[in-house]
Design an enzyme around this catalytic site. Structure first.
Site, short mmCIF file in Angstrom:
data_model
loop_
_atom_site.label_atom_id
_atom_site.label_comp_id
_atom_site.label_asym_id
_atom_site.label_seq_id
_atom_site.Cartn_x
_atom_site.Cartn_y
_atom_site.Cartn_z
N GLY A 335 0.75 -1.16 -0.05
CA GLY A 335 0.06 0.03 0.08
C GLY A 335 0.80 1.13 0.18
N GLY A 336 0.14 2.38 0.20
CA GLY A 336 0.86 3.73 -0.01
C GLY A 336 1.47 3.76 1.36
N LYS A 354 2.31 -5.46 9.34
CA LYS A 354 2.30 -4.24 8.76
C LYS A 354 3.63 -3.32 8.89
CE LYS A 354 -0.97 -1.45 7.78
NZ LYS A 354 -2.19 -0.45 7.94
N ASP A 451 -11.45 5.63 4.79
CA ASP A 451 -10.96 4.98 3.89
C ASP A 451 -11.60 3.44 3.79
OD1 ASP A 451 -9.31 4.84 1.65
OD2 ASP A 451 -7.55 3.71 2.65
#
Length: 641
Positions: A335-336, A354, A451
């Site tokens: 992801g970003g 993560k 989001d």
């Protein structure tokens, strides 16, 4: 340098279910005492009295070390005495022992009946000449303090919301044995008011008996106190309580301090600092390193203790071993702000790690956000944060592993989509709705996700939906309904137009995103990129056009129609269109959505024109956002025309 955080609360914690202090039991009067008039009176200095005294002493000593619930029997024949104690599920052993000791002394001094029961705010003590363990007998009692509670002006509304909260707590009390047949919760009303609820059963009765007891107690609570600011109903086997508060405190600063304390515990153990290029990160490390005796520091997040025991730290070296040094073969998504890897800890537990991007201010902000928000959020439909670890430039979050990955891997893949029936998709929809309801209304803080999209809805081994990725979430103060930002972040196609075009966001922004996801599940098509088809500019516009023309069946994926649930599917499409209406005020709240999904007898309003908009340019914050993968985090800045 010694830093001391002092946070002052103007709350009366002892009045709120789920929160107590030792002061709340010191010298407290009992809620009620029941000396059974149907039982005989025992003779002073008799064997029964001697056995009773010995029993009560035993209860006081053993309840706290047995987890807050204890049964015991002393004596034989007609002099035998049965005793039972129960402490409230959220008190520690010290408070429990103090309460049981006070209650035992009070009941011994004020009752000479062979059958008696006494209730305190934090415990209850019962004894009898006859065996009563594992049997349920409901006789609800109203403590005198109920009469002192003030009335509320909007009693009908208040009563409906109260019963909604308490009925949900009943299910949690009955069907979650690890919680010791005890549950607390809260729900927000208009005018910055919050109702706190508490329910508990004795642990010797069955789930069905507990449920029946609570049903009876809630009926009594509704009769006596649904129009009052507080109320309590006590009985032999279950208790229910509620109170009402006006809250005006914003918790953002408090939560940041929580993060600082958590991090301090870890950095004290490290005993050294890494050389970090990012000046902002270096400054924060020095700040944390200089805290004296961090393991002794405690801080409360709105009355709830947050400690390193509740959010463990894992050494980065251990995480590297668990992920095979972050090998590509263990990569779950990109992801970003970072990459997600599968890992296996030394004890065999599978986790999703993560790894936030290095030397990134955005990555540091996301790390703070996720730790602050998720550490205390516990709900069946939210991904659970298990631990965190960081050292130098490494910022790592460990989550429960979701073997079925994310929702988008099913709904946008024709082969995998066909593997699931409508009932599974319907349960996923309801799971997302309950998770959002918890964030918006039922958690201690009002949280806007900002989001929500299919790739941020993960699925466990039973296909239970769990909302993830809180890096962009925002905390609202208790009296705050909307906010404005100049930096719009989120994912194109799921952002409400008032947010994308004006920077305005609220709980209704998440409702819009939820509505889009519902329409995508039903159709099997993506909202973003739909303009490439000949049907309409967006999937939302396509759904609206078919709805108003009476052709809504054409919107549904044919593979779902085979399940003979057409009416239910079209009702979900209807609810989805209500969620994406152009005016945020017209969109339902998530509490309304949950009710509409659970009951097919409630008539739905006609949806108004949905929010259909286009963006002239999508500017990625990070290059990696241009090609997200299932578990990634896509972030874009949307600019108006």
């Amino acid at each position: 340098m010694l830093l001391i955080f002092i946070i002052k609360f103007e709350w009366h914690l002892s009045d709120q279910p789920g929160m107590c202090t030792e002061a709340s039991v010191s010298g407290a009067d009992p809620l009620d005492t029941f000396c059974s008039p149907d039982a005989s009176i025992y003779t002073p200095s008799s064997q029964f009295e001697s056995n009773l005294k010995q029993l009560l002493e035993s209860l006081s000593c053993n309840t706290s070390i047995s987890g807050g619930f204890y049964n015991d029997t002393i004596g034989t024949g007609h002099d035998r005495v049965y005793g039972q104690t129960l402490c409230r599920g959220d008190v520690n052993s010290t408070v429990c022992q103090k309460c049981v000791s006070d209650a035992s002394r009070e009941i011994f001094n004020n009752c000479n009946s062979t059958d008696a029961l006494i209730w305190y705010e934090l415990c209850q003590v019962r004894y009898s000449y006859q065996m009563f363990f594992s049997s349920m007998s409901y006789t609800g009692k109203y403590p005198a303090q109920n009469d002192q509670e003030e009335s509320v002006s909007d009693s009908n509304y208040f009563g409906d919301v109260l019963m909604y909260l308490m009925k949900n707590l009943s299910g949690e009390s009955v069907f979650t044995p690890p919680k010791k047949m005890f549950a607390t919760g809260e729900i927000e009303l208009s005018g910055n008011r919050i109702i706190y609820g508490l329910e508990q059963c004795t642990r010797d009765i069955s789930e069905s008996d507990c449920k029946n007891c609570l049903v009876s107690a809630l009926g009594d609570l509704s009769s006596c106190c649904s129009s009052r600011q507080g109320g309590t109903v006590v009985s032999r086997n279950c208790n229910v309580r509620k109170t009402w508060k006006v809250v005006v405190t914003c918790a953002s600063a408090i939560l940041f301090a929580v993060l600082v304390v958590l991090c301090a515990v870890h950095f004290r153990r490290q005993k050294r600092l890494k050389n970090v290029n990012d000046e902002e990160i270096r400054s924060e490390h020095v700040l944390l390193h200089d805290l004296a005796s961090p393991t002794e520091v405690t801080i409360t997040e709105e009355g709830v203790l947050v400690t390193s025991e509740e959010l463990p730290f894992v050494d980065v070296a251990t995480i590297k071993i668990a992920t095979d040094d972050f090998s590509d073969s263990n990569k779950l998504g990109q992801g970003g702000f970072g990459t997600v890897y599968k890992g296996v800890l030394p004890d065999g537990i599978e986790v999703a790690v993560k790894r936030l991007s290095r030397k990134s201010w955005q990555g540091l902000e996301e790390f703070k956000n996720e730790v602050i928000l998720i550490a205390k959020l516990q709900h069946r439909n939210l991904v659970r944060l298990l631990a965190c670890g960081f050292e130098g430039e490494e910022k790592l979050l460990l989550y429960e592993y979701m073997p079925n990955k994310s929702l988008d891997t099913f709904i946008f893949d024709s082969q995998k989509r066909a593997e699931l029936c409508w009932e599974t998709y319907y349960n996923i929809i309801k799971g997302i709705a309950r998770g959002l309801l918890y964030l918006h209304e039922d958690s201690r803080l009002r949280i806007i996700h900002r989001d929500l999209k299919p790739s941020n809805v993960l699925l466990d081994h039973e296909m239970v939906a769990k909302i993830s990725d809180f890096g962009m979430a925002r905390i609202f103060c208790e009296n705050q309904n909307t906010a404005n930002t100049k930096r719009v972040v989120g994912t194109y196609g799921y952002m409400a137009p008032e947010y994308a075009m004006e920077g305005l966001f609220s709980v209704k922004s998440d409702v819009f995103s939820f509505g889009v996801i519902m329409l995508e599940i039903i159709s099997g098509k993506k909202n973003s990129g739909f303009y490439l088809t000949e049907h309409a500019k967006t999937l939302v516009a396509y759904a609206w056009n078919l709805w108003k023309d009476g052709k809504e069946v054409e919107f549904v994926d044919p593979c779902l129609m085979e399940s003979s649930k057409t009416k239910e599917i079209l009702r979900c499409m209807h609810i989805g269109l209500l969620c994406v209406q152009e005016d945020p005020e017209e969109r339902p709240t998530m509490s309304n959505v949950v009710v509409l999904l659970e009951s097919d007898s409630i008539e739905l309003a006609e949806p108004k024109k949905p929010a259909i908009f286009a963006a002239s340019r999508i500017a990625p914050i990070d290059e990696s956002t241009s090609s997200p993968t299932p578990n990634g985090l896509t972030l874009s800045i949307i600019l108006p025309r």
